[in-house]
Design a protein around this motif. Structure first.
Motif, short mmCIF file in Angstrom:
data_model
loop_
_atom_site.label_atom_id
_atom_site.label_comp_id
_atom_site.label_asym_id
_atom_site.label_seq_id
_atom_site.Cartn_x
_atom_site.Cartn_y
_atom_site.Cartn_z
N TYR A 185 0.82 -1.22 0.00
CA TYR A 185 0.00 0.00 0.00
C TYR A 185 0.86 1.27 0.00
O TYR A 185 0.61 2.20 -0.78
N LEU A 186 1.86 1.30 0.88
CA LEU A 186 2.62 2.53 1.06
C LEU A 186 3.42 2.92 -0.18
O LEU A 186 3.52 4.11 -0.51
N TRP A 187 3.97 1.93 -0.88
CA TRP A 187 4.86 2.22 -1.99
C TRP A 187 4.20 2.07 -3.36
O TRP A 187 4.88 2.15 -4.39
N ALA A 188 2.88 1.87 -3.39
CA ALA A 188 2.20 1.59 -4.66
C ALA A 188 2.37 2.68 -5.71
O ALA A 188 2.45 2.38 -6.90
N GLU A 189 2.42 3.93 -5.28
CA GLU A 189 2.52 5.03 -6.24
C GLU A 189 3.92 5.60 -6.36
O GLU A 189 4.13 6.62 -7.03
N ASP A 190 4.89 4.95 -5.73
CA ASP A 190 6.26 5.43 -5.83
C ASP A 190 6.74 5.31 -7.28
O ASP A 190 6.49 4.29 -7.93
N PRO A 191 7.41 6.32 -7.80
CA PRO A 191 7.85 6.28 -9.20
C PRO A 191 8.71 5.06 -9.55
O PRO A 191 8.63 4.54 -10.66
N SER A 192 9.52 4.60 -8.59
CA SER A 192 10.37 3.44 -8.87
C SER A 192 9.53 2.18 -9.06
O SER A 192 9.89 1.28 -9.84
N VAL A 193 8.40 2.12 -8.36
CA VAL A 193 7.51 0.97 -8.47
C VAL A 193 6.72 1.02 -9.77
O VAL A 193 6.62 0.03 -10.50
N THR A 194 6.16 2.18 -10.07
CA THR A 194 5.37 2.31 -11.29
C THR A 194 6.24 2.09 -12.53
O THR A 194 5.75 1.58 -13.55
N ALA A 195 7.52 2.43 -12.44
CA ALA A 195 8.42 2.23 -13.58
C ALA A 195 8.79 0.77 -13.74
O ALA A 195 9.01 0.29 -14.86
N ALA A 196 8.89 0.04 -12.63
CA ALA A 196 9.34 -1.36 -12.68
C ALA A 196 8.22 -2.36 -12.88
O ALA A 196 8.46 -3.49 -13.29
N ALA A 197 6.99 -1.96 -12.60
CA ALA A 197 5.85 -2.90 -12.66
C ALA A 197 5.19 -2.90 -14.03
O ALA A 197 4.74 -1.85 -14.51
N ASP A 198 5.10 -4.07 -14.63
CA ASP A 198 4.33 -4.20 -15.87
C ASP A 198 2.84 -4.10 -15.59
O ASP A 198 2.07 -3.60 -16.41
N TYR A 199 2.46 -4.58 -14.40
CA TYR A 199 1.06 -4.53 -13.97
C TYR A 199 1.02 -4.12 -12.51
O TYR A 199 1.90 -4.44 -11.72
N ARG A 200 -0.05 -3.40 -12.17
CA ARG A 200 -0.30 -3.07 -10.75
C ARG A 200 -1.70 -3.57 -10.43
O ARG A 200 -2.67 -3.19 -11.08
N ILE A 201 -1.78 -4.45 -9.43
CA ILE A 201 -3.03 -5.16 -9.17
C ILE A 201 -3.48 -4.98 -7.72
O ILE A 201 -2.68 -4.71 -6.82
N ASP A 202 -4.79 -5.15 -7.51
CA ASP A 202 -5.37 -5.06 -6.18
C ASP A 202 -5.81 -6.42 -5.65
O ASP A 202 -6.11 -6.56 -4.47
#
Length: 213
Positions: A185-202
């Motif tokens: 939850y805490l790091w979901a919107e961090d730029p490093s995460v959004t750049a590295a993730a092909d998909y973001r899921i709940d």
């Protein structure tokens, strides 16, 4: 094409509530204290075990773990620890022809406990059994070898940016960041995460849609 989906364990497949509660009881501090400290180290981007070091400076976590095991207060998993979407999602993925692997940073004992749960998976392994741990490249190289395909055919799913999403991407795997647990939850919107993730899921059920696209 995604041929294999590999899953982290803690806060991806199973809840960490029991894990941290057991440490709180062992160190004789209120459970909410441990929860708060875990949140603090997550916010700082530190290792989870640093919460234990704040409670007991200089603690040898590995030695304390062995003492808990010897006292009969070691790790335990049962069906109540498994998130509700795990069985239906894993079963649906296998039914669709996707190879399902569970591979995370856990002890050899946790590997045994996970296999005893009879989860719908083709393979279950832990860093304690492999002798290599995330976020090292060696862990993901072992995963690729076990999957029996190329790195780009594997989707690694996890909640932890520094242990899961970022190193898996660096190793050439596809990645899905799961918004679950403190890290998720805490790091979901961090730029490093959004750049590295092909998909973001709940939810893990989102993966069923992903492989169907």
């Amino acid at each position: 094409m995604i041929r294999t989906i590999a899953f982290d364990v803690g806060e991806t497949l199973v809840k960490d509530d029991r894990y941290w509660a057991a440490w709180a009881d062992w160190l004789h501090v209120p459970r909410h204290t441990v929860s708060a400290l875990v949140g603090a180290v997550v916010a700082r981007g530190q290792d989870n075990a640093d919460a234990l070091r704040l409670i007991q400076p200089g603690i040898d976590v590995a030695a304390a773990y062995r003492s808990r095991e010897e006292a009969g207060r070691g790790e335990h998993l049962d069906e109540t620890d498994v998130y509700e979407d795990v069985r239906p999602a894993l079963a649906a993925l296998r039914e669709a022809g996707t190879r399902v692997i569970i591979a995370g940073n856990q002890t050899a004992k946790v590997g045994e406990l996970l296999r005893a749960l009879d989860l719908p998976a083709d393979m279950i392994a832990t860093s304690g059994e492999w002798g290599v741990a995330k976020p090292t490249t060696a862990f993901f190289e072992r995963l690729i070898a076990e999957a029996g395909g190329s790195a780009e055919d594997i989707l690694y799913v996890g909640d932890h940016p520094q242990n899961d999403t970022i190193p898996a991407r660096a190793a050439g795997l596809r990645t899905a960041h799961l918004r679950r647990g403190p890290w998720g939850y805490l790091w979901a919107e961090d730029p490093s995460v959004t750049a590295a993730a092909d998909y973001r899921i709940d939810s893990l059920m989102d993966l069923v849609t992903i492989i169907g696209d």
